[in-house]
Design a protein around this motif. Structure first.
Motif, PDB file in Angstrom:
ATOM      1  N   LEU A   1     -31.869 -47.823  -0.387  1.00  0.00           N
ATOM      2  CA  LEU A   1     -33.271 -48.070  -0.010  1.00  0.00           C
ATOM      3  C   LEU A   1     -33.907 -49.144  -0.887  1.00  0.00           C
ATOM      4  N   GLY A   2     -33.386 -49.314  -2.088  1.00  0.00           N
ATOM      5  CA  GLY A   2     -34.096 -50.142  -3.043  1.00  0.00           C
ATOM      6  C   GLY A   2     -35.306 -49.384  -3.549  1.00  0.00           C
ATOM      7  N   GLU A   3     -36.130 -50.041  -4.337  1.00  0.00           N
ATOM      8  CA  GLU A   3     -37.292 -49.348  -4.898  1.00  0.00           C
ATOM      9  C   GLU A   3     -38.431 -49.319  -3.880  1.00  0.00           C
ATOM     10  N   ARG A   4     -38.256 -48.484  -2.887  1.00  0.00           N
ATOM     11  CA  ARG A   4     -39.242 -48.281  -1.824  1.00  0.00           C
ATOM     12  C   ARG A   4     -39.381 -46.786  -1.560  1.00  0.00           C
ATOM     13  N   GLN A   5     -40.526 -46.401  -1.055  1.00  0.00           N
ATOM     14  CA  GLN A   5     -40.755 -44.999  -0.710  1.00  0.00           C
ATOM     15  C   GLN A   5     -41.060 -44.879   0.776  1.00  0.00           C
ATOM     16  N   ILE A   6     -40.447 -43.878   1.399  1.00  0.00           N
ATOM     17  CA  ILE A   6     -40.777 -43.527   2.781  1.00  0.00           C
ATOM     18  C   ILE A   6     -41.415 -42.146   2.764  1.00  0.00           C
TER      19      ILE A   6
ATOM     20  N   LEU B   1     -45.940 -33.724  15.430  1.00  0.00           N
ATOM     21  CA  LEU B   1     -45.927 -35.178  15.359  1.00  0.00           C
ATOM     22  C   LEU B   1     -45.437 -35.594  13.979  1.00  0.00           C
ATOM     23  N   CYS B   2     -44.349 -36.360  13.943  1.00  0.00           N
ATOM     24  CA  CYS B   2     -43.756 -36.819  12.685  1.00  0.00           C
ATOM     25  C   CYS B   2     -43.891 -38.336  12.600  1.00  0.00           C
ATOM     26  N   THR B   3     -44.476 -38.840  11.518  1.00  0.00           N
ATOM     27  CA  THR B   3     -44.630 -40.281  11.334  1.00  0.00           C
ATOM     28  C   THR B   3     -44.068 -40.674   9.967  1.00  0.00           C
ATOM     29  N   ALA B   4     -43.314 -41.764   9.942  1.00  0.00           N
ATOM     30  CA  ALA B   4     -42.710 -42.263   8.707  1.00  0.00           C
ATOM     31  C   ALA B   4     -43.407 -43.550   8.285  1.00  0.00           C
ATOM     32  N   SER B   5     -43.865 -43.590   7.046  1.00  0.00           N
ATOM     33  CA  SER B   5     -44.590 -44.747   6.518  1.00  0.00           C
ATOM     34  C   SER B   5     -43.830 -45.341   5.336  1.00  0.00           C
ATOM     35  N   LEU B   6     -43.666 -46.641   5.359  1.00  0.00           N
ATOM     36  CA  LEU B   6     -42.919 -47.352   4.330  1.00  0.00           C
ATOM     37  C   LEU B   6     -43.875 -47.965   3.319  1.00  0.00           C
ATOM     38  N   GLU B   7     -43.544 -47.797   2.049  1.00  0.00           N
ATOM     39  CA  GLU B   7     -44.328 -48.408   0.972  1.00  0.00           C
ATOM     40  C   GLU B   7     -43.393 -49.140   0.024  1.00  0.00           C
ATOM     41  N   GLU B   8     -43.834 -50.307  -0.432  1.00  0.00           N
ATOM     42  CA  GLU B   8     -43.039 -51.109  -1.364  1.00  0.00           C
ATOM     43  C   GLU B   8     -43.304 -50.668  -2.801  1.00  0.00           C
ATOM     44  N   ARG B   9     -43.095 -49.422  -3.033  1.00  0.00           N
ATOM     45  CA  ARG B   9     -43.260 -48.868  -4.375  1.00  0.00           C
ATOM     46  C   ARG B   9     -42.551 -47.526  -4.420  1.00  0.00           C
ATOM     47  N   VAL B  10     -42.344 -47.025  -5.625  1.00  0.00           N
ATOM     48  CA  VAL B  10     -41.783 -45.695  -5.823  1.00  0.00           C
ATOM     49  C   VAL B  10     -42.684 -44.959  -6.814  1.00  0.00           C
ATOM     50  N   PRO B  11     -42.544 -43.647  -6.940  1.00  0.00           N
ATOM     51  CA  PRO B  11     -43.314 -42.923  -7.950  1.00  0.00           C
ATOM     52  C   PRO B  11     -43.052 -43.486  -9.344  1.00  0.00           C
ATOM     53  N   PRO B  12     -44.033 -43.388 -10.242  1.00  0.00           N
ATOM     54  CA  PRO B  12     -43.895 -43.982 -11.586  1.00  0.00           C
ATOM     55  C   PRO B  12     -42.619 -43.581 -12.314  1.00  0.00           C
ATOM     56  N   TRP B  13     -42.175 -42.344 -12.130  1.00  0.00           N
ATOM     57  CA  TRP B  13     -41.004 -41.874 -12.861  1.00  0.00           C
ATOM     58  C   TRP B  13     -39.688 -42.444 -12.322  1.00  0.00           C
ATOM     59  N   LEU B  14     -39.763 -43.199 -11.206  1.00  0.00           N
ATOM     60  CA  LEU B  14     -38.563 -43.827 -10.657  1.00  0.00           C
ATOM     61  C   LEU B  14     -38.545 -45.339 -10.843  1.00  0.00           C
ATOM     62  N   ARG B  15     -39.630 -45.915 -11.345  1.00  0.00           N
ATOM     63  CA  ARG B  15     -39.723 -47.370 -11.451  1.00  0.00           C
ATOM     64  C   ARG B  15     -38.642 -47.928 -12.375  1.00  0.00           C
ATOM     65  N   GLY B  16     -38.017 -49.018 -11.891  1.00  0.00           N
ATOM     66  CA  GLY B  16     -37.011 -49.691 -12.689  1.00  0.00           C
ATOM     67  C   GLY B  16     -35.625 -49.094 -12.585  1.00  0.00           C
ATOM     68  N   GLY B  17     -35.488 -48.024 -11.808  1.00  0.00           N
ATOM     69  CA  GLY B  17     -34.191 -47.360 -11.703  1.00  0.00           C
ATOM     70  C   GLY B  17     -33.349 -47.856 -10.543  1.00  0.00           C
ATOM     71  N   GLY B  18     -33.927 -48.686  -9.672  1.00  0.00           N
ATOM     72  CA  GLY B  18     -33.173 -49.245  -8.567  1.00  0.00           C
ATOM     73  C   GLY B  18     -32.974 -48.315  -7.388  1.00  0.00           C
ATOM     74  N   GLU B  19     -33.640 -47.168  -7.381  1.00  0.00           N
ATOM     75  CA  GLU B  19     -33.500 -46.219  -6.286  1.00  0.00           C
ATOM     76  C   GLU B  19     -34.833 -45.986  -5.589  1.00  0.00           C
ATOM     77  N   GLY B  20     -34.746 -45.662  -4.309  1.00  0.00           N
ATOM     78  CA  GLY B  20     -35.938 -45.348  -3.547  1.00  0.00           C
ATOM     79  C   GLY B  20     -36.211 -43.858  -3.516  1.00  0.00           C
ATOM     80  N   TRP B  21     -37.197 -43.479  -2.698  1.00  0.00           N
ATOM     81  CA  TRP B  21     -37.609 -42.079  -2.627  1.00  0.00           C
ATOM     82  C   TRP B  21     -38.050 -41.755  -1.209  1.00  0.00           C
TER      83      TRP B  21
END
Length: 237
Positions: free
Chosen positions: A107-112, A38-58
């Motif tokens: 993706l913008g600064e979001r994490q899946i 079972l594979c589930t994808a969850s979206l969060e409106e944040r990225v890991p601290p080391w990626l903040r402000g870089g304009g990329e998602g994870w």
């Protein structure tokens, strides 16, 4: 002839079912024969601290096996207080495989986060997880686009994975547990829909294998992954 009657280039019965989780932004129940994940994808409106402000998602992944995914009950890793080295290796592999086909800037600064939980194991759990995880990720991206969160699809390609091995001197595709446990050589291949190689893991369990045998396994894997990608396309259509 293999123990279950399959040809050397024949995969187990493969199925992928979308939208199996009510709450997740993307989900897929993938079956490679008697291996079910079972594979589930969850979206969060944040990225890991080391990626903040870089304009990329994870995109990241977690992997685990339910206690009765195997013949005998396994202890939950949470009760032991730490993940096994095998679990950490597999979830890093899944994450790398997914990120290989994602435009993180789109993706913008979001994490899946994609969780891959093995419900039943019969060999090839990591390859099934990668293949199903892409479908869950694709559905999460579709959700984001329909919600107006992104305007361009960040997925640049499909990605899927399959196992191969040399069993009783013959290269074979998509090993189940009895084959995996007796194979003289076993390998996992992760490739994109366009044929790019993301990762190859190959191990000789006894005598070393030859370049010719590696080529034979690669040829089997390419054919198998092409069929998996076709099924992914059918599943999300």
């Amino acid at each position: 002839m293999r123990h279950d009657g399959r040809r050397s280039d024949e995969m187990r019965a493969i199925s992928m079912e979308r939208a199996v989780s009510r709450h997740a932004e993307g989900s897929c129940l993938v079956k490679f024969g008697d291996t079910h994940v079972l594979c589930t994808a969850s979206l969060e409106e944040r990225v890991p601290p080391w990626l903040r402000g870089g304009g990329e998602g994870w995109v990241t992944a977690e992997y685990g096996m339910l206690p009765r995914a195997t013949k005998e009950r396994m202890r939950r890793e949470a009760s032991a207080g730490k993940q096994s080295g095998r679990t950490q290796e597999i979830q890093r592999l899944i994450g790398r495989s997914l990120r290989a086909v994602v435009d993180r800037a789109a993706l913008g600064e979001r994490q899946i986060s994609v969780d891959c939980d093995v419900i039943q194991a019969d060999g090839g759990t990591r390859t099934a997880a990668i293949t199903g995880a892409w479908v869950a990720l694709s559905d999460c991206v579709t959700y984001m686009m329909s919600a107006g969160m992104i305007t361009a699809n960040p997925l640049t390609d499909h990605v899927a994975a399959i196992s191969c091995g040399i069993v009783e001197g013959t290269p074979v595709l998509d090993l189940d547990y009895p084959e995996d446990s007796t194979a003289h050589t076993d390998a996992n291949f992760v490739m994109t829909g366009s044929g790019g190689i993301v990762e190859v893991q190959g191990t000789a369990e006894g005598a070393p294998f030859s370049r010719e045998e590696l080529t034979a396994l690669m040829d089997l894997a390419q054919g198998g992954i092409a069929r998996l990608v076709d099924l992914q396309k059918l599943t999300i259509s």
